[in-house]
Write a protein that holds these residues in place. Sequence first.
Motif, PDB file in Angstrom:
ATOM      1  N   ASP A   1       0.776  -1.129   0.135  1.00  0.00           N
ATOM      2  CA  ASP A   1       0.023   0.013  -0.209  1.00  0.00           C
ATOM      3  C   ASP A   1       0.774   1.299   0.138  1.00  0.00           C
ATOM      4  N   GLN A   2       1.904   1.262   0.738  1.00  0.00           N
ATOM      5  CA  GLN A   2       2.633   2.382   1.011  1.00  0.00           C
ATOM      6  C   GLN A   2       4.267   1.881   1.263  1.00  0.00           C
ATOM      7  N   ILE A   3       5.209   2.737   0.732  1.00  0.00           N
ATOM      8  CA  ILE A   3       6.529   2.269   0.951  1.00  0.00           C
ATOM      9  C   ILE A   3       7.293   3.524   0.953  1.00  0.00           C
ATOM     10  N   SER A   4       8.513   3.401   1.736  1.00  0.00           N
ATOM     11  CA  SER A   4       9.418   4.498   2.061  1.00  0.00           C
ATOM     12  C   SER A   4      10.903   3.948   1.936  1.00  0.00           C
ATOM     13  N   ILE A   5      11.445   4.337   1.178  1.00  0.00           N
ATOM     14  CA  ILE A   5      13.156   4.031   0.863  1.00  0.00           C
ATOM     15  C   ILE A   5      14.055   4.696   1.770  1.00  0.00           C
ATOM     16  N   ILE A   6      14.742   3.763   2.463  1.00  0.00           N
ATOM     17  CA  ILE A   6      15.917   4.488   3.297  1.00  0.00           C
ATOM     18  C   ILE A   6      17.007   4.146   2.653  1.00  0.00           C
ATOM     19  N   ALA A   7      18.098   5.001   2.463  1.00  0.00           N
ATOM     20  CA  ALA A   7      19.260   4.632   1.958  1.00  0.00           C
ATOM     21  C   ALA A   7      20.279   5.813   2.213  1.00  0.00           C
ATOM     22  N   ASP A   8      19.949   6.899   2.624  1.00  0.00           N
ATOM     23  CA  ASP A   8      20.863   8.117   2.733  1.00  0.00           C
ATOM     24  C   ASP A   8      21.883   7.669   3.840  1.00  0.00           C
ATOM     25  N   GLN A   9      23.374   7.752   3.303  1.00  0.00           N
ATOM     26  CA  GLN A   9      24.324   7.578   4.248  1.00  0.00           C
ATOM     27  C   GLN A   9      24.485   6.431   5.091  1.00  0.00           C
ATOM     28  N   ARG A  10      23.809   5.015   4.389  1.00  0.00           N
ATOM     29  CA  ARG A  10      23.698   3.985   4.845  1.00  0.00           C
ATOM     30  C   ARG A  10      24.355   3.057   3.832  1.00  0.00           C
ATOM     31  N   LYS A  11      24.784   1.830   4.397  1.00  0.00           N
ATOM     32  CA  LYS A  11      25.692   0.929   3.458  1.00  0.00           C
ATOM     33  C   LYS A  11      24.790   0.493   2.357  1.00  0.00           C
ATOM     34  N   PHE A  12      23.279   0.133   2.626  1.00  0.00           N
ATOM     35  CA  PHE A  12      22.681  -0.550   1.611  1.00  0.00           C
ATOM     36  C   PHE A  12      21.421   0.126   1.593  1.00  0.00           C
ATOM     37  N   VAL A  13      20.374  -0.402   0.626  1.00  0.00           N
ATOM     38  CA  VAL A  13      18.929   0.221   0.662  1.00  0.00           C
ATOM     39  C   VAL A  13      18.035  -0.533   1.301  1.00  0.00           C
ATOM     40  N   SER A  14      17.282  -0.222   2.311  1.00  0.00           N
ATOM     41  CA  SER A  14      16.258  -0.875   3.096  1.00  0.00           C
ATOM     42  C   SER A  14      14.892  -0.097   2.854  1.00  0.00           C
ATOM     43  N   ALA A  15      13.704  -0.732   3.370  1.00  0.00           N
ATOM     44  CA  ALA A  15      12.509  -0.138   2.990  1.00  0.00           C
ATOM     45  C   ALA A  15      11.535  -0.190   4.337  1.00  0.00           C
TER      46      ALA A  15
END
Length: 601
Positions: A492-506
Amino acid sequence: MSNSYLSTLICRQAKKYGDRIALKYRDYETESWISVSWNQFAEKVNWVSNALIALGAEVQENIGVFSQNMPECLYTDFGAFGSRIVTIPLYATSSEAQVHYILQDAGIRFLFVGEQYQYDVACRVQNLCKTLKQIIIFDPKVKRSASDTNSIYYSDFLKLGMERKFQAEVDKRTSESGNGDLANILYTSGTTGESKGVMLHHSCYEAAFAAHDGRLTTLGESDVVMNFLPFTHIFERAWSYYCINKGCLLCINLRPQDIQKTIKEIRPTAMCSVPRFWEKVYAGVQEKINETTGLKKSLMLDALKVGKEHNITYLMNGKTPPPLLHMKYKFYEKTIYSLLKKTIGIENGNFFPTAGAAIPRAVEEFVHSVGINMIAGYGLTETTATVSCCWFDSFRIGSVGRVMPNLEIKIGENNEILLRGETITKGYYRKEAMTRQVLTEDGWFHTGDAGYIEDGFLFLTERIKDLFKTSNGKYIAPQAIETKLVVDRYIDQISIIADQRKFVSALIVPEYGQVKKYAEEHHIAYTDMKDLLQKQEILDLFRLRIDTLQQEFAHYEQIKRFTLLPEPFSMDKGELTNTLKIKRPVLMKNYAKEIEKMYEE
């Protein structure tokens, strides 16, 4: 032309159309639609012009309209323009803090409110706000608080203008109005920080109308237009003004969540919306195909295949479809496509403008395959909506169309889109430093969006501010990944986390109904949603679906870990703006614990 175009628009239309219906709105008590003729519309507008002067509103004074969509919003807007008054719309869902900020910033003395929620918020703010002098209430069912001695109902406000005691002053103001007058100040709900008041002058709207006349050639007085997005949003506001200018019939939908029902009652020829609306339609069709078997299923799948080949492979690229393909397409047009349109309520469709976010490719291909004329576009509050848009026979999947005729465009550094023209704002209200950040001396406006032009079509790539840089120095465009995944029927909804991180998560808000259905079909026992979302079978299901959808992304762009959330992102928690865009900084704070957990070794 001396007076400003909008100040006399309704009066001119009434002379032309008289007792023809101009507006319709839904009466929830009788479950019926009530019609307002052009003559009635013009009369109400004139009363408002008079009543505002009776209250003491001055030339170019700011007044506020804090309401969901109601005909009264339009009476107030055009009545204000007739007396050279500036209207400032506030989102119906705005919080106390947001309302307080806007009233103070714009020095609002008179605030029009819609229903009980807006009235209650306004009352609480009035105690803190030095400027607010009077509240005027649209909905007669609103219960006033015991301590409130000076608010009035809209019907009593109109009575101040019915005798037209101030008509001479109204006429004088109208004749002195010009397109250099300020029409609206629209506060953007900012995904990044403090909201800014975008000044839109009458000249902006006049230029926008002229540009659209050259592009939206099939819109006219026989169109029935459903109004669904909030009038506070520049997209719906500029579009509604334009539809009124073209003599269309405007049907006002009070409650956005009712759109599935009201669209079937009205069966409109046009409606502007955000991609979310079409994502839901697409998900519904996918669901139907999944539940169907045998011949019916293969017919539905073939219809989509034929439509895609006919409308996208051939027509979109300027080629003529072969006779056999064209025959099959015509067959499906009379059967499957027309049934689908009827089910949604858009079988009379002329065209449907869509903007406000990226349109997932799968959704866009589907809509064009079944012959729905969705017109993808791009615009900002600062550009009086439309910067570019597609048209019937000239679209490209993934593009936001050709730039409007009155705008100059150039691609700056970081591929930023820069614009110059009559529809561009002259700046942010009382914020000169912020204005100088986005507007150059020679009039170029920095959009903050990156993109490129190919064969005359504009393509957007990302919001420049939104680009994430991983700790390995790789750049990630979160919206591209989110747009790809949000079409999945389980998401339904998704937000990507990646800033200054080792890899992409959500962070993912699942489509709860679908997850429950899956659990039932696979006999997965659970106590509540939180428990269900931690089950290995459910995590495996999401892993599989995410991996399938993200194949086209580079290895470093792919989601390595994700968290399924038992509650949706909400405006109450400050996680979404009024236009339902995600506020990333707020999510980072609210879900700090869940995010850290995804990055534990």
